[in-house]
Design an enzyme around this catalytic site. Sequence first.
Site, PDB file in Angstrom:
ATOM      1  N   ARG A   1       0.630  -1.078  -0.003  1.00 57.87           N
ATOM      2  CA  ARG A   1      -0.002  -0.108   0.022  1.00 57.87           C
ATOM      3  C   ARG A   1       0.685   1.183  -0.108  1.00 57.87           C
ATOM      4  O   ARG A   1       2.190   1.210   0.204  1.00 57.87           O
ATOM      5  CB  ARG A   1      -1.181  -0.102   1.033  1.00 57.87           C
ATOM      6  CG  ARG A   1      -0.060  -0.032   2.431  1.00 57.87           C
ATOM      7  CD  ARG A   1      -0.909  -0.187   3.539  1.00 57.87           C
ATOM      8  NE  ARG A   1      -0.296  -0.267   4.881  1.00 57.87           N
ATOM      9  CZ  ARG A   1      -0.426   0.789   5.705  1.00 57.87           C
ATOM     10  NH1 ARG A   1      -1.118   1.622   5.408  1.00 57.87           N
ATOM     11  NH2 ARG A   1       0.274   0.747   6.946  1.00 57.87           N
TER      12      ARG A   1
ATOM     13  N   ASP B   1       8.402 -11.366   5.838  1.00 58.94           N
ATOM     14  CA  ASP B   1       8.754 -10.427   6.904  1.00 58.94           C
ATOM     15  C   ASP B   1      10.180 -10.205   6.909  1.00 58.94           C
ATOM     16  O   ASP B   1      11.009 -11.075   7.070  1.00 58.94           O
ATOM     17  CB  ASP B   1       8.424 -10.922   8.056  1.00 58.94           C
ATOM     18  CG  ASP B   1       9.054 -10.235   9.318  1.00 58.94           C
ATOM     19  OD1 ASP B   1       9.641  -9.144   9.044  1.00 58.94           O
ATOM     20  OD2 ASP B   1       8.648 -10.614  10.408  1.00 58.94           O
TER      21      ASP B   1
ATOM     22  N   ASN C   1      10.356   8.561  26.891  1.00 55.09           N
ATOM     23  CA  ASN C   1       9.400   7.584  27.093  1.00 55.09           C
ATOM     24  C   ASN C   1       9.420   6.390  25.957  1.00 55.09           C
ATOM     25  O   ASN C   1       8.671   5.525  26.387  1.00 55.09           O
ATOM     26  CB  ASN C   1       7.754   8.131  26.961  1.00 55.09           C
ATOM     27  CG  ASN C   1       7.774   9.196  27.747  1.00 55.09           C
ATOM     28  OD1 ASN C   1       8.351   9.541  28.829  1.00 55.09           O
ATOM     29  ND2 ASN C   1       6.744  10.091  27.069  1.00 55.09           N
TER      30      ASN C   1
ATOM     31  N   ASN D   1      12.662  15.168  14.035  1.00 53.56           N
ATOM     32  CA  ASN D   1      11.402  15.222  14.311  1.00 53.56           C
ATOM     33  C   ASN D   1      10.823  14.747  15.648  1.00 53.56           C
ATOM     34  O   ASN D   1      11.101  13.758  16.010  1.00 53.56           O
ATOM     35  CB  ASN D   1      10.344  14.402  13.118  1.00 53.56           C
ATOM     36  CG  ASN D   1       8.945  15.232  13.113  1.00 53.56           C
ATOM     37  OD1 ASN D   1       8.716  16.206  13.636  1.00 53.56           O
ATOM     38  ND2 ASN D   1       8.086  14.333  12.768  1.00 53.56           N
TER      39      ASN D   1
ATOM     40  N   TYR E   1      12.645   6.671  14.508  1.00 50.24           N
ATOM     41  CA  TYR E   1      12.386   6.748  13.074  1.00 50.24           C
ATOM     42  C   TYR E   1      13.317   7.626  12.234  1.00 50.24           C
ATOM     43  O   TYR E   1      14.107   6.925  11.359  1.00 50.24           O
ATOM     44  CB  TYR E   1      10.879   7.586  12.883  1.00 50.24           C
ATOM     45  CG  TYR E   1      10.713   7.109  11.414  1.00 50.24           C
ATOM     46  CD1 TYR E   1      10.233   6.159  10.825  1.00 50.24           C
ATOM     47  CD2 TYR E   1      10.683   8.519  10.701  1.00 50.24           C
ATOM     48  CE1 TYR E   1       9.761   6.385   9.447  1.00 50.24           C
ATOM     49  CE2 TYR E   1      10.294   8.787   9.359  1.00 50.24           C
ATOM     50  CZ  TYR E   1       9.753   7.437   8.669  1.00 50.24           C
ATOM     51  OH  TYR E   1       9.358   7.610   7.279  1.00 50.24           O
TER      52      TYR E   1
END
Lengths: 458, 426
Positions: free
Chosen positions: A227, A271, A309, A358, A364
Amino acid sequence: MPPSKMPADTLRDWSNTGLARRLGAPRIPVLRRYSPGQPLLEGGPALVAAVGDGRFAKPIAALVAEHGATVVTETGDERLAAVVLDLTEIATLSELAEAQRILTPAVRKLAPSGRLLLLGPVSGDGRHGDHRHSQGNAEAVAVAQALDGLVRSVAKELRAGATANMVVVDVDTTPAAVESTVRFLLSARSAYVDGQVVHVGAAEAAGVADPQRPLAGRVAVVTGAARGIGAAIADTLARDGATIVAVDVPAAGEGLAAVANRTGGTALQLDITASDAASRLLAFVGERFGRVDLVVHNAGITRDKLLANMDAERWDAVLAVNLGAQLTINEALLAAPDLLGPDARVVCVSSQTGIAGNRGQTNYAASKAGIIGMVRALAPRFAEHGATINAVAPGFIETEMTARMPLGTREAGRRVNSLRQGGLPVDVAETIGWLGQASSGAVNGQVVRVCGQSMLGA
Amino acid sequence: MPARRAAVIGGNRIPFARANRRYARASNLDMLAATLDGLVARFGLSGERLGEVVAGAVLKHSRDFNLTREAVLGSRLSPATPAYDIQQACGTGLEATIAVANKIALGQVESGVAGGVDTASDAPIAVNEDLRKVLVALNSARSLGDRVKLVGKLRPGQIVPEIPRNAEPRTGLSMGEHAAVTAKEWGIGRTEQDELAAASHRNLAAAYERGFFDDLVTPYLGLTRDDNLRPDSSVETLAKLKPVFGRGDDATMTAGNSTPLTDGAALVLLGSDEWAAEHRLPVLAHVVDAETAAVDYVHGRDGLLTAPVFAVPRLLERVGMSLQDFDFYEIHEAFASTVLATLKAWEDPAFAKERLGLDAPLGAIDRSRLNVTGSSLAAGHPFAATGGRIVATLAKLLHEKGPGSRGLISICAAGGQGVVAILEGA
């Protein structure tokens, strides 16, 4: 291609209405995008010129003419579809001034979605001791670097969907080596690539048999293909003639099968973080095709959390999918040179976040920045096999994910770039298609942003 | 022995779903077409013309008269691919495989797809038989008077529809009741049934965990694994269930050691070795031979689901093999007791002599080779889909084991039939 579920850019549409025009609201351009059979350039002739004895102007003029566009050498009254200026031999401030004298009238005439393309010398890498752009010649190096500031600034000034990019070359880069890159940057395929500097080296580049289907006969593996951007990559590469091996996790198999079938390709449920994933992938392409010509490392996940966190699970999952799997598969490819096609290409999907950072995305951003390091480290090793590895770094791309963002965040994300809009998945895909061509062999170890010249991380 | 053997290239199924759950609104055609498209995607067959597609469903709507051909037309295969439906109850998928394999062996086709689909959720419900007769008569009535007379025959009771039953038309007994009779006859205990069921769940879960089904299953409607699977199933938890089939204190068959009603579809890609090589597709196994048997469970003394007991010795004799010559046994788990009764019958000297006409029984099998990646008790059993599931699973197991490995498939079916086959690893 399937009907897209992209969010509408309502503000852009409104800015193009008569009311908005009368109110004097700034117009957000509708970008010219590629469709098969489209001419390379539209909206006027192309100005192709050089300062000094640039060796690229003539072959590029021939290339542009070959694609049906008129070539002029001076700016006249007509709108210009493109301006190509060969500055590869400039070394003095007076030559730089000469470039300004040519560019200023030309830029005024640049048509909507027009293209400004500079070719410059690679500056100060010290690899060419006898060359005037080597470290010893401070003025030449300064002038070469000056072009960087010039192109990044003019890109911010251009309006109506026009873009400015630069190709920098080595002393021994041939005109044939830059052809695929010039064709890409002039065409509508590069709609959302703006303010970028791409190095084209001296490696020999294969010719393109059919510019309409530049990937004909090539076997392309696309991970994360079920997708979003991955599906757009598969669709776009298939449109350009590639045979698609669409890879995604088994749980995404339903969407994956649909992508594989509509592209006439093959689905591989895998995977990529599994311990035997690389060997299974290579065994699969070996059995079914005997080789692989293009690997697009697109699969990626996010598990956002402030670093304070962050738990190990989130960190590890993101690094494993986004970076670890790419490292493993790339090593496996390098260990199986028989499986690499004669002009094999690897394209890794990095991110603007890997460049700008970010909040909430340390994992990420680390993975996506890591990709950039990996690409630079592996470029010479792939080059040994006549192959290349490059990265694309998408900015704000309109996907189902951005459609779920709060309106304010989405609007801010869309507008903070020179084209004042989000890109489309196809813009990322077109850039990958260019890097995936056999004829792009002289582009190696590069990171090309697909961000409309985003202000983030610039 | 035929000049060539059909190759099993691979398979695809959708995860099986318990009835009235995830696939409650999916029709046989939806599921079969999706499964076919998954197969096309796995093997890159978009636009390809295959020799034929053969499949079927046990529970069928009247509109599904050309189900398989409609599925082909709704798929990415070339519309020039012919198709036909077959139906042999739970033997449908395997019988379809045999039909295609035989055509390949004869050289009549080079490639084909076989399998089946079933939905117990989207079951056909027909109008009441009395009502149907009135409506048929109305349709052919010529005068207004005749029509008025016929309309006068309509009664409120006719609104009650005909619902398909999971019962044998000739005995009125459900399949479970039949199986309970056989279980009692062979003295199959509760614990051994529960052990077999627990092993099925354990084996299926382990196979999923090691990625065995990555290239055998394509998710459908958001379901990624068989939803009947309970990885934590144990003999202890199964022992708590109350018997549902059989009567009295010695009833042993529960919902845990019987297969539930299930929706799903499974298909197998078959071809000649040459066709596979031309398309650069793997050959997992070859179809060696097959046999179908039937028993008289109505008037005779055989159990409804015992036909494989007779089919296997006939097949073994024809191919000159013994029951112990196999690396894997795939015995369809309609009920745990059915599998156990079948194995017991093959071990029984008196049964061998009196009923099978053999001097010695076939003997015991190495139980560690039985249904090693789980079977119907864990995966579920959409009747016509089970054959395709088993053929593709066994072919992959044999391919992993290596060339020359052998596997036996045994599937019992309604109507007192049984379909068995031998595959050899490639």
